[in-house]
Design a protein around this motif. Structure first.
Motif, mmCIF file in Angstrom:
data_model
loop_
_atom_site.group_PDB
_atom_site.id
_atom_site.type_symbol
_atom_site.label_atom_id
_atom_site.label_comp_id
_atom_site.label_asym_id
_atom_site.label_seq_id
_atom_site.Cartn_x
_atom_site.Cartn_y
_atom_site.Cartn_z
ATOM 1 N N ASN A 147 0.809 -1.231 0.000
ATOM 2 C CA ASN A 147 0.000 0.000 0.000
ATOM 3 C C ASN A 147 0.844 1.283 0.000
ATOM 4 O O ASN A 147 0.682 2.151 0.859
ATOM 5 C CB ASN A 147 -0.955 0.032 1.206
ATOM 6 N N SER A 161 2.023 4.931 -1.238
ATOM 7 C CA SER A 161 1.435 6.095 -1.936
ATOM 8 C C SER A 161 2.416 7.263 -1.877
ATOM 9 O O SER A 161 3.182 7.395 -0.915
ATOM 10 C CB SER A 161 0.095 6.491 -1.308
ATOM 11 N N GLU A 197 2.860 11.575 -2.986
ATOM 12 C CA GLU A 197 2.255 12.819 -3.467
ATOM 13 C C GLU A 197 3.396 13.746 -3.865
ATOM 14 O O GLU A 197 4.389 13.844 -3.142
ATOM 15 C CB GLU A 197 1.441 13.434 -2.320
ATOM 16 N N GLY A 238 -2.109 10.880 -12.258
ATOM 17 C CA GLY A 238 -2.835 10.237 -11.169
ATOM 18 C C GLY A 238 -3.330 11.340 -10.267
ATOM 19 O O GLY A 238 -3.200 12.519 -10.604
ATOM 20 N N GLU A 239 -3.880 10.955 -9.135
ATOM 21 C CA GLU A 239 -4.426 11.989 -8.252
ATOM 22 C C GLU A 239 -3.323 12.916 -7.721
ATOM 23 O O GLU A 239 -3.496 14.117 -7.620
ATOM 24 C CB GLU A 239 -5.160 11.327 -7.084
ATOM 25 N N ASN A 240 -2.159 12.322 -7.400
ATOM 26 C CA ASN A 240 -1.093 13.105 -6.772
ATOM 27 C C ASN A 240 0.195 13.144 -7.586
ATOM 28 O O ASN A 240 1.230 13.552 -7.065
ATOM 29 C CB ASN A 240 -0.784 12.542 -5.383
ATOM 30 N N SER A 241 0.174 12.678 -8.816
ATOM 31 C CA SER A 241 1.398 12.636 -9.618
ATOM 32 C C SER A 241 1.266 13.497 -10.865
ATOM 33 O O SER A 241 0.189 13.578 -11.459
ATOM 34 C CB SER A 241 1.706 11.206 -10.035
ATOM 35 N N PHE A 253 5.552 10.616 1.151
ATOM 36 C CA PHE A 253 5.300 9.241 0.717
ATOM 37 C C PHE A 253 5.242 8.330 1.929
ATOM 38 O O PHE A 253 5.840 8.609 2.968
ATOM 39 C CB PHE A 253 6.320 8.762 -0.321
ATOM 40 N N CYS A 266 4.122 3.981 3.250
ATOM 41 C CA CYS A 266 3.699 2.631 2.894
ATOM 42 C C CYS A 266 3.348 1.897 4.179
ATOM 43 O O CYS A 266 3.478 2.443 5.276
ATOM 44 C CB CYS A 266 4.789 1.901 2.113
ATOM 45 N N GLU A 273 2.258 1.513 9.877
ATOM 46 C CA GLU A 273 2.454 2.530 8.844
ATOM 47 C C GLU A 273 3.899 3.019 8.898
ATOM 48 O O GLU A 273 4.469 3.186 9.984
ATOM 49 C CB GLU A 273 1.499 3.710 9.063
ATOM 50 N N TYR A 313 12.017 5.362 -2.636
ATOM 51 C CA TYR A 313 11.161 4.490 -3.435
ATOM 52 C C TYR A 313 11.650 4.484 -4.876
ATOM 53 O O TYR A 313 12.508 5.291 -5.260
ATOM 54 C CB TYR A 313 9.698 4.946 -3.340
ATOM 55 N N THR A 354 4.249 2.472 -12.448
ATOM 56 C CA THR A 354 3.847 2.266 -11.047
ATOM 57 C C THR A 354 5.109 2.050 -10.211
ATOM 58 O O THR A 354 6.139 1.608 -10.731
ATOM 59 C CB THR A 354 2.947 1.026 -10.893
#
Lengths: 323, 292
Positions: A132, A134, A136, A195-198, A221, A223, A251, A270, A281
């Motif tokens: 998971n 993510s 931004e 994407g939403e944040n990229s 960021f 995960c 988290e 990352y 991705t």
């Protein structure tokens, strides 16, 4: 005598720090700072602090105020405790940095060399899995690949005040004027984001020019990390989870390591290659796992030193008695 | 408010703060020479006005970037204006060195000139806070260093002043040298007092940096070039403070302080601008580069 020795040792430390601190390429600094000379000097500092503090407190400075004596002990013993802790860390700490793949459903314990960059397999004492992820990003700065008026220009994507529904305009940073980019001064949000944040790495404009992002900066960021004990039951030899109840999920954010079984796990970075791909991705996150028995003494030493120096500088001076 | 309007207001206020500090420094020098109380009042009032303006710039910079503005050299230099007047108050009230007023204002003037020059680069103003800097240690670590560096700069100028007076004492006749002798002692004593005030902040900055590094990278010390030079600076000031306990070292004490300040400048500026140092502190340059 003790002051002279103290100054001599500080001078020696500064000299060796200077030798390693010369900004040249290569592993020169590493060789200097991990040499027996610095370790010996650190040992001498600890010895001097122990002997010196006894002499100072019992004899010469016993007439000083209580606050002064406490601050003196805190400052000097803080350094000694910190250095002892650092020595324990140096000899006993374990640390491994590795890539944790996000697309796998299996948990891992044995890290092969291609994951760690080491020349042998590294065995963690527990199972681990990253999931998971993510990220931004900040809106990047863009360059035109070939310039208008025979020069490449730097542009910044800035949210338009005039179009609150989500249109962005390009700000020309070279002459600090906005909306000077011909008919492309406004670009719909859908053409800029993937994407939403990229944000897209490349934007193809209608006149065949291309805007390319420079130095995309991550805003945040995170995960999730799943831990499982190496008890032979929770996870089998292939990394398949048999008992989900015994796993723990935490988290992981940069600056907020996760702890498990005496180890601390750090999110270091990352897979950034996907930023240059149209529909890329994130394939893996870079993690560091560390077990450090010297950490607590180092922290005690650091805080003793900090409190000691503030007490020394700010404690009220004792009032002189009027004869 | 539109970001461009905000940038214009910040730009204007920077110059207002600079003017107030410059006026404060000039009136401070004049009040010392003329021993004029009304001029001294002007010096204090202008310093207060400069302080208020600096706070306004700080708040607007925060609103502009969306983060506490401590991320690069421009921000750090701009922030000095907030800390300098309260630090002067401590030095004047607690230690009684009121005459240092103009030096504090001068340091603020130099810092603001530096900030204005750096802010010509748009990347210095449009700073994006990278994830590694989003930590509870960020503001205390940087602000303690700002306080410490501002005080060390004042102390350095005092030492240079003291050395100049010492030279004058050796050149002049005894009667003429009395005033210089008095000033020399005042300068050296004030310099020591200010280093003593500054040192805990430097210690706090250095070692909370280590605690912070332990939270990000799992290693409190990584022998990064900036870390090494910070430790050199801290050690040289430790040496200076220890030397005061032994009269045999008194002839070297000012030399060590000058070296310590040179190391401080090296930590603050030179290490950042030297290429290929591979420092993890690259975000302290004027233009931030990405580092996770």
């Amino acid at each position: 005598m003790i002051i002279t020795l103290t100054i001599a040792i500080i001078l020696a430390c500064v000299t060796i720090l200077l030798v390693g601190g010369i900004p040249i390429e290569g592993k020169f600094a590493e060789a200097v700072y991990h040499s027996p000379v610095l370790i010996t000097l650190s040992l001498l500092v600890v010895l001097l602090i122990i002997i010196g503090s006894i002499v100072f407190i019992t004899k010469k400075y016993s007439k000083r105020s209580l606050a002064y004596n406490i601050s003196f002990l805190l400052m000097h013993y803080g350094i000694a405790i910190g250095l002892i802790g650092a020595a324990v860390s140096y000899f006993k700490a374990e640390k491994v940095s590795f890539a944790a793949f996000l697309d796998s459903s299996l948990m891992v314990k044995d890290l092969p060399p291609q994951y760690t960059g080491l020349n042998k397999m590294y065995n963690l004492p527990f199972f681990i899995k990253a999931q998971n992820f993510s990220v931004e990003h900040y809106a990047p700065k863009y360059y035109t690949l070939w310039g208008y008026n025979e020069k490449s220009t730097q542009f910044e994507i800035t949210k338009s005040e005039k179009h609150p529904e989500g249109k962005y305009y390009i700000k020309d940073l070279s002459n600090k004027k906005t909306e000077t980019f011909g008919k492309f001064k406004e670009i719909p949000l859908t053409r800029l984001k993937k994407g939403e944040n990229s944000w897209k790495h490349r934007i193809y404009l209608d006149d065949d020019n291309v805007l390319e992002a420079n130095n995309t900066q991550a805003k945040k960021f995170r995960c999730e990390i799943m831990f499982a004990p190496n008890d032979g039951k929770t996870v089998n030899n292939y990394g398949v989870i048999n008992n989900l109840n015994k796993t723990i999920t935490k988290e992981l954010i940069i600056n907020h390591p996760a702890s498990y079984d005496g180890w601390r796990i750090f999110l270091m970075g990352y897979d950034r290659r996907q930023e240059y791909e149209e529909n890329g991705t994130v394939r893996y996150v870079s993690l560091t796992a560390r077990r450090d028995p010297g950490r607590i003494p180092v922290h005690i030493g650091i805080w003793a030193l900090i409190v000691g120096t503030f007490l020394w500088a700010f404690a009220p001076k004792p009032k002189k008695k009027i004869a | 408010m539109n970001l461009e309007n905000l940038e214009s207001i910040i730009n204007l206020l920077k110059f207002v703060a600079l003017s107030f500090f410059a006026l404060s420094a000039l009136s401070g020098i004049f009040s010392l020479i003329a021993k004029s109380k009304p001029v001294q009042k002007i010096a204090y009032i202008t310093m207060f006005m400069a302080w208020l303006t600096s706070i306004a710039v700080f708040i607007l910079n925060w609103a502009y970037t969306g983060h506490p503005p401590f991320g690069n050299m421009y921000h750090v230099l701009m922030t000095m204006g907030i800390f300098i007047p309260p630090l002067y108050l401590i030095v004047a009230k607690r230690d009684g060195y009121k005459f240092t007023h103009f030096l504090f204002s001068l340091v603020a003037v130099c810092a603001l000139i530096g900030a204005i020059i750096i802010s010509k680069k748009s990347s210095a103003v449009n700073w994006q806070q990278m994830p590694a800097l989003q930590s509870k240690w960020f503001v205390p670590h940087v602000s303690s260093y700002v306080i410490s560096y501002a005080l060390m700069a004042v102390s350095f100028v005092l030492t240079i002043g003291g050395i100049f007076c010492k030279m004058m004492v050796s050149i002049l006749y005894k009667e003429e040298a009395v005033a210089f002798e008095k000033t020399e002692n005042q300068c050296f004593n004030a310099s020591y007092s200010i280093v003593k005030l500054s040192y805990p902040f430097m210690t706090f900055g250095l070692f909370t940096g280590a605690v912070w590094a332990d939270e990000i990278w799992g290693a409190y010390w990584s022998w990064d070039i900036k870390e090494v030079w910070s430790l050199i600076t801290w050690s040289l000031y430790a040496m200076y403070l220890h030397m005061r306990f032994n009269s045999n070292f008194k002839q070297f004490i000012h030399g060590v302080q000058i070296c310590a300040f040179a190391a401080l400048i090296c930590t603050f500026i030179i290490v950042n601008i030297m290429p290929k140092t591979g420092s993890r502190h690259t975000y302290s340059q004027t233009s931030s580069s990405h580092q996770d």
